[in-house]
Design an enzyme around this catalytic site. Sequence first.
Site, PDB file in Angstrom:
ATOM      1  N   GLU A  49       0.830  -1.212   0.000  1.00 42.55           N
ATOM      2  CA  GLU A  49       0.000   0.000   0.000  1.00 42.55           C
ATOM      3  C   GLU A  49       0.866   1.264   0.000  1.00 42.55           C
ATOM      4  OE1 GLU A  49      -4.285  -1.389   1.731  1.00 42.55           O
ATOM      5  OE2 GLU A  49      -2.888  -0.582   3.210  1.00 42.55           O
ATOM      6  N   GLU A  60      -6.139  -7.006  -1.949  1.00 46.64           N
ATOM      7  CA  GLU A  60      -6.771  -6.935  -0.628  1.00 46.64           C
ATOM      8  C   GLU A  60      -8.209  -6.487  -0.768  1.00 46.64           C
ATOM      9  OE1 GLU A  60      -4.948  -4.711   2.500  1.00 46.64           O
ATOM     10  OE2 GLU A  60      -2.904  -5.285   1.933  1.00 46.64           O
TER      11      GLU A  60
END
Length: 349
Positions: free
Chosen positions: A177, A283
């Site tokens: 991320e 995710e």
Amino acid sequence: MMRKVLWFYCCPVLLMLSCSNKGSTQVKPTDPIVYKAPAVSSTFAKGADISWVTQMESSGYKFYDKTGKQQDLFALIKSLGFNSIRLRAWVNPADGWCNTNDVVAKALRAKAAGMKIMIDFHYADSWADPGKQPKPAAWTSLAFATLTTTLHDYTVNVMTTLKNNGITPDWVQVGNETNDGMLWEDGRASKSMANFAALIKSGYSAVKSISSTTKVIVHISNGFDNSLFRWMFDGLKANGAQWDIIGMSLYPSTDNWTTLDSQCLANIKDMVSRYSTPCMVVEVGMDAASANTSRDFLSDIVTKVNSVSGSNGLGVFYWEPEAYNWQSYGLGAFDGTGKPTVALDAFGN
């Protein structure tokens, strides 16, 4: 007049009797609607990040199928239709969980279960995400050139350790991320996209030096945010970085998932067109207490990603579905008794 009144009151009764006589042959109960998981291509990754598994097991947690029979989590996940496992890697975590040895132990179990494997390098001793990208403690004082070399050597070491144990990851994330880069402040993208690109290049070359077949992922969150993705990948491209796959996170609420799914699909199509790069949603998650809505969301995002032309939508991974009554995490997909909820039916065969 009297006959007309009698006829008026009696006729409905006769009609009701007539209907009741026919009911046994004409009126049927509504058949129950049987849920069917989305059909996907044979190569589509139906994945789960279950990095907490060893820590949960060490704390006495057990996992059960829908009938209440205890099962090994890897076997259980496979029986639910998953074909891929994602594992996070931390450099030197204080408690040892997700260090190289722990990653290898879980990867061996995934391989034994016949699963594909993704390694998610955080390049940190603990959590790295959009709000924090801390350097490992041992790397904090390194000059940037040395930091880049250290990242390379660490990646080579983990990949080599996996290889020596018979494991070749299908995918590797260089960073987790990384909305504003990683290894802050040196690698903060908004301060120096060139530095972040250098780190990505270092990780990419390290992975490929051990396994040329492993696909390298650059992963940022908010898969619905096209402007963020354009900013990031335009910047990386301009600075000579390489990647094989663009990875996304997507965590909608029970109220906005239809909108965010559509925006995520549009973003994926733009990434494929703009960079000639396939995409993967690495995710996803939703409130565990809203299992039916979560199943609708998952069915929809799996269908949308699989629909991308040219097989450029590569897969969807649920983040820590097995988490139940664990560290206050509420976006798993198991109930309080350790059994999978209907949400995971979306990954079924």
